[in-house]
Design a protein around this motif. Structure first.
Motif, mmCIF file in Angstrom:
data_model
loop_
_atom_site.group_PDB
_atom_site.id
_atom_site.type_symbol
_atom_site.label_atom_id
_atom_site.label_comp_id
_atom_site.label_asym_id
_atom_site.label_seq_id
_atom_site.Cartn_x
_atom_site.Cartn_y
_atom_site.Cartn_z
ATOM 1 N N LEU A 62 -6.975 3.312 -1.081
ATOM 2 C CA LEU A 62 -6.234 3.081 -2.324
ATOM 3 C C LEU A 62 -5.922 4.398 -3.009
ATOM 4 C CD1 LEU A 62 -8.435 3.529 -4.879
ATOM 5 C CD2 LEU A 62 -9.333 1.400 -3.942
ATOM 6 N N LEU A 63 -5.074 4.322 -3.989
ATOM 7 C CA LEU A 63 -4.857 5.445 -4.878
ATOM 8 C C LEU A 63 -4.627 4.917 -6.292
ATOM 9 C CD1 LEU A 63 -1.336 7.056 -4.340
ATOM 10 C CD2 LEU A 63 -2.015 4.988 -3.168
ATOM 11 N N LEU A 68 0.625 1.792 3.483
ATOM 12 C CA LEU A 68 0.608 0.953 2.288
ATOM 13 C C LEU A 68 0.415 -0.496 2.699
ATOM 14 C CD1 LEU A 68 3.529 2.406 0.117
ATOM 15 C CD2 LEU A 68 1.099 2.461 -0.437
ATOM 16 N N SER A 69 -0.299 -1.245 1.889
ATOM 17 C CA SER A 69 -0.524 -2.660 2.174
ATOM 18 C C SER A 69 0.798 -3.401 2.235
ATOM 19 C CB SER A 69 -1.406 -3.266 1.080
ATOM 20 O OG SER A 69 -1.333 -4.669 1.090
ATOM 21 N N GLY A 70 0.888 -4.359 3.167
ATOM 22 C CA GLY A 70 2.093 -5.164 3.292
ATOM 23 C C GLY A 70 2.022 -6.491 2.584
ATOM 24 N N ILE A 71 0.884 -6.795 1.940
ATOM 25 C CA ILE A 71 0.721 -8.099 1.321
ATOM 26 C C ILE A 71 1.756 -8.332 0.217
ATOM 27 C CG2 ILE A 71 -0.836 -9.502 -0.110
ATOM 28 C CD1 ILE A 71 -3.159 -8.433 1.473
ATOM 29 N N GLY A 72 2.105 -7.278 -0.501
ATOM 30 C CA GLY A 72 3.065 -7.429 -1.587
ATOM 31 C C GLY A 72 4.482 -7.656 -1.125
ATOM 32 N N GLY A 73 4.747 -7.585 0.192
ATOM 33 C CA GLY A 73 6.096 -7.771 0.702
ATOM 34 C C GLY A 73 6.797 -6.446 0.886
ATOM 35 N N VAL A 98 -3.122 1.196 -6.527
ATOM 36 C CA VAL A 98 -2.227 0.830 -5.433
ATOM 37 C C VAL A 98 -3.048 0.702 -4.160
ATOM 38 C CG1 VAL A 98 -0.250 1.569 -4.050
ATOM 39 C CG2 VAL A 98 -0.291 2.027 -6.517
ATOM 40 N N ALA A 99 -2.778 -0.334 -3.370
ATOM 41 C CA ALA A 99 -3.515 -0.579 -2.129
ATOM 42 C C ALA A 99 -2.808 0.054 -0.944
ATOM 43 C CB ALA A 99 -3.668 -2.083 -1.907
#
Length: 353
Positions: free
Chosen positions: A109-110, A143-148, A168-169
């Motif tokens: 994360l950041l 970066l996480s893809g969960i948010g689309g 931010v994930a």
């Protein structure tokens, strides 16, 4: 992303929804008692019932100028409904070399200190120059893809003109863990706001369900049938009787929650162009100070103080603290951010009252 997780996200743009293509539909006698969402889905080509419900939730369906918030409304013959369909969303975000104030970063994360004026992710009217564009440059594909695809890594949002700390994930593990903390309220967000007047009592809670304003689809309001919202506050410093520095902690995360709740109890944020202007829309020297008596009191302030208020071109709201447990090993994480210079200058001027 679940609906509950979406509820915990704050609106990135805040001030106005982008305009789009208008459609109108008038109910016939045969439509008496039909649900609104079903009626519009059948009557308007190319719009599914799910899409209609989404437009209703966004405040884009109205009748006789009044926003309709209930998809299950039973219609009457002769009722005309106006539907405003937004322009197509912009292309997928691209990396842009935009400087970021990174308070912390590791493999998961950041934590970013977002400046006022930066939109969190691309949307109609803000195709680039957003935090997501900057993150794509900074992190690449980490970066996480969960948010689309349009908001990778984004776990929560801040209004465009609200500054301060965001987490931010970088991967799905972090995103899921942080989202769970938003859902169970264990993640803590603290804000400092400069508001008109001095809340009484000096410490308390503000409750009131928040939803789309029935009179203005671009605004939120405390309304019956809205989503439950709770804001805890305490007065940190009073500037005479005219203004005060208030600390707010969110127990929920509704769109514009602090701005709506503080206005609801008669203490709008100084500089807020949406909820802080007087009802008659007059700006000038009292721009964004607050409705009614607050604006009137501003005219009696020393000129340097009035000038400082006018110079603040956004709501005086900053996310000063963020606390959560690291999603990988549960260690406590705590971050603090100084008030930006524009709010510091405003406070410095108010201290002369």
């Amino acid at each position: 992303m679940t609906a509950d997780e979406e509820d915990e996200m704050e609106d990135p743009d805040g001030e106005a929804d982008p305009e789009g293509e208008p459609f109108s539909f008038t109910a016939a006698e045969a439509d008496r008692g039909e649900r609104l969402d079903k009626l519009l889905a059948c009557g308007l080509d190319g719009l599914s019932r799910t899409r209609i419900r989404s437009l209703i939730d966004q405040g884009r369906v109205s009748s006789l100028g009044r926003t309709i918030a209930d998809a299950s409304l039973r219609v009457k013959p002769g009722q005309t409904f106006d539907v405003l369909v937004p322009e197509p969303e912009p292309a997928l975000p691209v990396p842009q070399e935009i400087p970021l104030a990174v308070a912390y970063e590791d493999d998961d994360l950041l934590v970013i200190d977002k400046p006022a004026g930066m939109v969190v992710h691309p949307a109609a009217g803000n195709a680039d120059g957003t935090l997501v564009n900057a993150l794509l440059w900074h992190c690449g594909d980490r970066l996480s893809g969960i948010g689309g695809v349009r908001r990778p890594g984004i776990v929560h949002r801040l209004d465009k003109e609200t500054s301060g700390l965001m987490v931010v994930a970088k991967n799905d593990l972090a995103h899921g863990g942080l989202a769970a903390q938003f859902a169970d309220r264990s993640l803590s967000r603290t804000y400092h706001a400069v508001v008109a007047g001095v809340p009484s009592p000096a410490r308390g809670e503000i409750t009131g369900d928040i939803g789309r304003s029935p009179s203005d689809r671009k605004k939120m309001a405390v309304v019956a049938g809205g989503k439950p919202a709770l804001t805890r506050y305490r007065v940190l410093k009073a500037f005479g009787t005219w203004a005060s520095l208030v600390e707010c902690t969110l127990a929920t995360g509704r769109t514009h929650q602090i701005r709506v709740h503080m206005t609801h109890v008669g203490h709008p944020l100084i500089g807020d162009p949406v909820y802080g202007v007087r009802k008659n829309g007059i700006r000038g020297a009292s721009r964004g100070i607050g409705p009614g008596a607050a604006s009137a009191r501003a005219r009696g302030l020393p000129e340097p103080v009035r000038d400082a208020v006018v110079a603040l071109d956004r709501q005086a709201l900053h996310a000063v603290a963020l606390r959560f447990n690291h999603p990988r090993d549960a260690r406590p994480m705590q971050f603090e951010s100084e008030l930006p210079l524009d709010i510091q200058r405003l406070i410095g001027s108010l201290e002369s009252i």
